[in-house]
Design a protein around this motif. Structure first.
Motif, PDB file in Angstrom:
ATOM      1  N   ILE A 231      39.405  43.099  41.111  1.00 42.13           N
ATOM      2  CA  ILE A 231      38.937  43.724  39.632  1.00 42.13           C
ATOM      3  C   ILE A 231      39.016  45.197  39.831  1.00 42.13           C
ATOM      4  O   ILE A 231      38.878  46.002  40.867  1.00 42.13           O
ATOM      5  CB  ILE A 231      37.278  43.308  39.500  1.00 42.13           C
ATOM      6  CG1 ILE A 231      37.241  41.937  39.114  1.00 42.13           C
ATOM      7  CG2 ILE A 231      36.960  44.178  38.229  1.00 42.13           C
ATOM      8  CD1 ILE A 231      35.473  41.688  39.230  1.00 42.13           C
ATOM      9  N   ASP A 232      39.848  45.831  38.906  1.00 45.56           N
ATOM     10  CA  ASP A 232      40.280  47.309  38.952  1.00 45.56           C
ATOM     11  C   ASP A 232      39.019  47.889  38.348  1.00 45.56           C
ATOM     12  O   ASP A 232      38.851  47.939  37.171  1.00 45.56           O
ATOM     13  CB  ASP A 232      41.580  47.449  38.005  1.00 45.56           C
ATOM     14  CG  ASP A 232      41.853  48.744  38.222  1.00 45.56           C
ATOM     15  OD1 ASP A 232      41.363  49.751  38.465  1.00 45.56           O
ATOM     16  OD2 ASP A 232      43.280  49.157  38.082  1.00 45.56           O
ATOM     17  N   MET A 233      38.536  48.561  39.300  1.00 49.56           N
ATOM     18  CA  MET A 233      37.022  49.498  38.779  1.00 49.56           C
ATOM     19  C   MET A 233      37.529  50.581  37.864  1.00 49.56           C
ATOM     20  O   MET A 233      36.557  50.981  37.103  1.00 49.56           O
ATOM     21  CB  MET A 233      36.291  50.009  40.011  1.00 49.56           C
ATOM     22  CG  MET A 233      35.954  48.888  40.927  1.00 49.56           C
ATOM     23  SD  MET A 233      34.484  48.075  40.128  1.00 49.56           S
ATOM     24  CE  MET A 233      35.222  46.560  39.272  1.00 49.56           C
ATOM     25  N   ASP A 234      38.654  51.117  37.977  1.00 46.42           N
ATOM     26  CA  ASP A 234      39.191  52.132  36.951  1.00 46.42           C
ATOM     27  C   ASP A 234      39.275  51.699  35.522  1.00 46.42           C
ATOM     28  O   ASP A 234      38.375  52.270  34.712  1.00 46.42           O
ATOM     29  CB  ASP A 234      40.250  52.733  37.240  1.00 46.42           C
ATOM     30  CG  ASP A 234      40.287  53.734  38.870  1.00 46.42           C
ATOM     31  OD1 ASP A 234      39.351  54.176  38.877  1.00 46.42           O
ATOM     32  OD2 ASP A 234      41.167  53.757  39.253  1.00 46.42           O
TER      33      ASP A 234
ATOM     34  N   LEU B 147      30.832  36.709  46.594  1.00 43.87           N
ATOM     35  CA  LEU B 147      30.784  37.947  47.540  1.00 43.87           C
ATOM     36  C   LEU B 147      31.369  39.111  46.691  1.00 43.87           C
ATOM     37  O   LEU B 147      32.577  38.828  46.222  1.00 43.87           O
ATOM     38  CB  LEU B 147      31.046  37.607  48.826  1.00 43.87           C
ATOM     39  CG  LEU B 147      30.534  36.693  49.648  1.00 43.87           C
ATOM     40  CD1 LEU B 147      31.195  36.501  51.096  1.00 43.87           C
ATOM     41  CD2 LEU B 147      29.034  36.856  49.827  1.00 43.87           C
ATOM     42  N   VAL B 148      30.819  40.312  46.694  1.00 41.88           N
ATOM     43  CA  VAL B 148      31.479  41.443  46.073  1.00 41.88           C
ATOM     44  C   VAL B 148      31.812  42.392  47.187  1.00 41.88           C
ATOM     45  O   VAL B 148      30.932  42.896  48.162  1.00 41.88           O
ATOM     46  CB  VAL B 148      30.655  41.960  45.196  1.00 41.88           C
ATOM     47  CG1 VAL B 148      31.161  43.307  44.632  1.00 41.88           C
ATOM     48  CG2 VAL B 148      30.535  41.177  43.807  1.00 41.88           C
ATOM     49  N   LEU B 149      33.015  42.939  47.288  1.00 40.34           N
ATOM     50  CA  LEU B 149      33.547  43.808  48.160  1.00 40.34           C
ATOM     51  C   LEU B 149      34.191  44.975  47.671  1.00 40.34           C
ATOM     52  O   LEU B 149      35.141  44.734  46.525  1.00 40.34           O
ATOM     53  CB  LEU B 149      34.370  43.033  49.295  1.00 40.34           C
ATOM     54  CG  LEU B 149      35.099  43.956  50.539  1.00 40.34           C
ATOM     55  CD1 LEU B 149      34.035  44.043  51.351  1.00 40.34           C
ATOM     56  CD2 LEU B 149      36.348  43.394  50.983  1.00 40.34           C
ATOM     57  N   PHE B 150      33.669  46.051  47.612  1.00 39.17           N
ATOM     58  CA  PHE B 150      34.092  47.476  47.318  1.00 39.17           C
ATOM     59  C   PHE B 150      35.319  48.095  48.373  1.00 39.17           C
ATOM     60  O   PHE B 150      34.915  48.472  49.364  1.00 39.17           O
ATOM     61  CB  PHE B 150      33.305  48.228  46.986  1.00 39.17           C
ATOM     62  CG  PHE B 150      32.189  47.912  45.639  1.00 39.17           C
ATOM     63  CD1 PHE B 150      32.593  47.827  44.411  1.00 39.17           C
ATOM     64  CD2 PHE B 150      30.975  47.287  46.243  1.00 39.17           C
ATOM     65  CE1 PHE B 150      31.891  47.361  43.629  1.00 39.17           C
ATOM     66  CE2 PHE B 150      29.879  46.630  45.090  1.00 39.17           C
ATOM     67  CZ  PHE B 150      30.560  46.885  43.708  1.00 39.17           C
ATOM     68  N   THR B 151      36.432  48.267  47.735  1.00 41.48           N
ATOM     69  CA  THR B 151      37.571  48.543  48.803  1.00 41.48           C
ATOM     70  C   THR B 151      38.322  49.637  48.093  1.00 41.48           C
ATOM     71  O   THR B 151      38.352  49.723  46.709  1.00 41.48           O
ATOM     72  CB  THR B 151      38.413  47.543  49.156  1.00 41.48           C
ATOM     73  OG1 THR B 151      39.142  46.961  47.888  1.00 41.48           O
ATOM     74  CG2 THR B 151      37.614  46.053  50.084  1.00 41.48           C
ATOM     75  N   ALA B 152      38.944  50.404  48.951  1.00 48.53           N
ATOM     76  CA  ALA B 152      39.799  51.768  48.318  1.00 48.53           C
ATOM     77  C   ALA B 152      41.150  50.951  47.842  1.00 48.53           C
ATOM     78  O   ALA B 152      41.712  50.113  48.601  1.00 48.53           O
ATOM     79  CB  ALA B 152      40.118  52.656  49.343  1.00 48.53           C
ATOM     80  N   LYS B 153      41.688  51.240  46.568  1.00 48.62           N
ATOM     81  CA  LYS B 153      42.834  50.843  46.190  1.00 48.62           C
ATOM     82  C   LYS B 153      44.059  51.406  47.027  1.00 48.62           C
ATOM     83  O   LYS B 153      45.128  50.880  47.059  1.00 48.62           O
ATOM     84  CB  LYS B 153      43.237  51.095  44.698  1.00 48.62           C
ATOM     85  CG  LYS B 153      42.194  50.486  43.829  1.00 48.62           C
ATOM     86  CD  LYS B 153      42.459  50.341  42.341  1.00 48.62           C
ATOM     87  CE  LYS B 153      42.810  51.849  41.867  1.00 48.62           C
ATOM     88  NZ  LYS B 153      42.803  51.921  40.394  1.00 48.62           N
ATOM     89  N   ASP B 154      44.177  52.611  47.499  1.00 48.92           N
ATOM     90  CA  ASP B 154      45.149  53.285  48.036  1.00 48.92           C
ATOM     91  C   ASP B 154      45.035  53.523  49.719  1.00 48.92           C
ATOM     92  O   ASP B 154      45.768  54.381  50.116  1.00 48.92           O
ATOM     93  CB  ASP B 154      45.307  54.779  47.425  1.00 48.92           C
ATOM     94  CG  ASP B 154      43.865  55.570  47.628  1.00 48.92           C
ATOM     95  OD1 ASP B 154      43.004  55.060  47.816  1.00 48.92           O
ATOM     96  OD2 ASP B 154      43.870  56.787  47.308  1.00 48.92           O
TER      97      ASP B 154
END
Length: 319
Positions: free
Chosen positions: A234-237, A198-205
């Motif tokens: 996983i750090d998207m930056d 499962l892939v979840l995109f979340t805000a880091k801050d």
């Protein structure tokens, strides 16, 4: 025409809303409850949300389920919200729902409702941004003399995990997904561990805010917390500039490209990026790197079009 017709049916303040809804329900073929929802949503739209009202009557893109979803979310503010709060929310919602490209896909009523609840929570932190109440229901519905159908409802991530597991099992055994489900439920197949993701995109801050669950859509903080417990981060930056010497992209690179593209990059194609192939814009065997700057999501059909040199794409920076 439908919008204008309902607009004329908004009752006066002194009218009995129950009797009005019963009357219009018979005429329109709607339930009395839905009639009330439509009329209340239109009342709010025309009296409190002038910017959104103008956008709708310019593009005619929002149907009543979406307008009702907006009203339901705004109702969390109570009967008499502060005028300046409504004005700011009107601008935010209008910006969110103003099309920016031709044939742009609209969010579903469910996703619109959740996004507007998120906006509302910014003004009143007592209003939680929650997923719709998760249900677990299993029912058998007869559809013909020789066959039946099954209905299962569960929280988003459980359904998505089950879906990925069924796909993996069907692929491994070379059978259809329906066959895989029946064999698993009947016990014909032993329970086996198949790799699911499962892939979840979340805000880091930010903490306690909604996030985007691939294959499902926006989910609330409660679901986010459940999924983060055993997650691999996983750090998207960092992934944005990553590169591998292999033809096959790493998980980090693939995840970044899928999140960036959303769907197949062919104009108007809505195949989700996670079901697409990652195409090397500059061919790998000609020196094109395996990196996000050179990888783009293309569905099988449009990848074939590009491979056959019937079309090519040029990626320009946003100016």
């Amino acid at each position: 025409m439908e919008y204008e017709a309902w607009l004329k049916l908004i009752p006066d303040f002194e009218e009995d809303s129950e009797l009005v809804s019963e009357k219009y329900a018979r005429q329109a073929g709607e339930s009395p409850n839905n009639v009330i929802k439509i009329l209340v949503a239109l009342q709010r739209l025309t009296t409190e949300l002038p910017q959104l009202h103008k956008a709708i009557t310019t593009h005619w893109h929002l149907d009543f389920p979406r307008i009702i979803a907006i009203d339901t979310a705004l109702s969390k503010l109570g009967a008499t919200p502060e005028p300046e709060v409504i004005t700011e929310l009107d601008a935010k919602i209008t910006s969110y729902l103003t099309p920016r490209t031709a044939n742009q896909h609209l969010p579903s009523p469910r996703n619109i409702g959740q996004r507007v609840r998120q906006m509302v929570a910014e003004f009143d932190d007592r209003i939680p941004v929650k997923d719709p109440r998760p249900q677990r229901r299993f029912s058998k519905t007869q559809v013909s003399a020789n066959a039946s159908s099954l209905t299962i409802e569960a929280p988003h991530e459980e359904i998505e995990t089950a879906h990925e597991s069924v796909k993996a099992t069907a692929r491994e055994l070379g059978i259809s997904r329906a066959e895989a489900i029946l064999k698993i439920l009947s016990g014909e197949l032993d329970s086996k561990q198949v790799e699911t993701k499962l892939v979840l995109f979340t805000a880091k801050d930010l903490e306690g805010v909604p996030a985007y669950l691939q294959g499902v859509g926006w989910v609330g903080p409660e679901t986010v917390e459940r999924l983060r417990e055993d997650a691999t981060f996983i750090d998207m930056d960092a992934a944005a500039t990553a590169e591998t010497a292999s033809y096959r992209p790493t998980d980090a690179i693939r995840t970044f490209v899928e999140g960036r593209d959303g769907t197949c990059r062919w104009p108007g194609c809505s195949v989700p990026a996670q079901h697409c192939q990652l195409d090397h814009r500059h061919n790998f065997d000609e020196g094109g790197p395996t990196s996000p700057s050179n990888l783009f999501a293309l569905c099988q059909h449009h990848h074939n079009v590009k491979t056959d040199t019937r079309a090519h794409y040029i990626v320009d920076p946003i100016s």
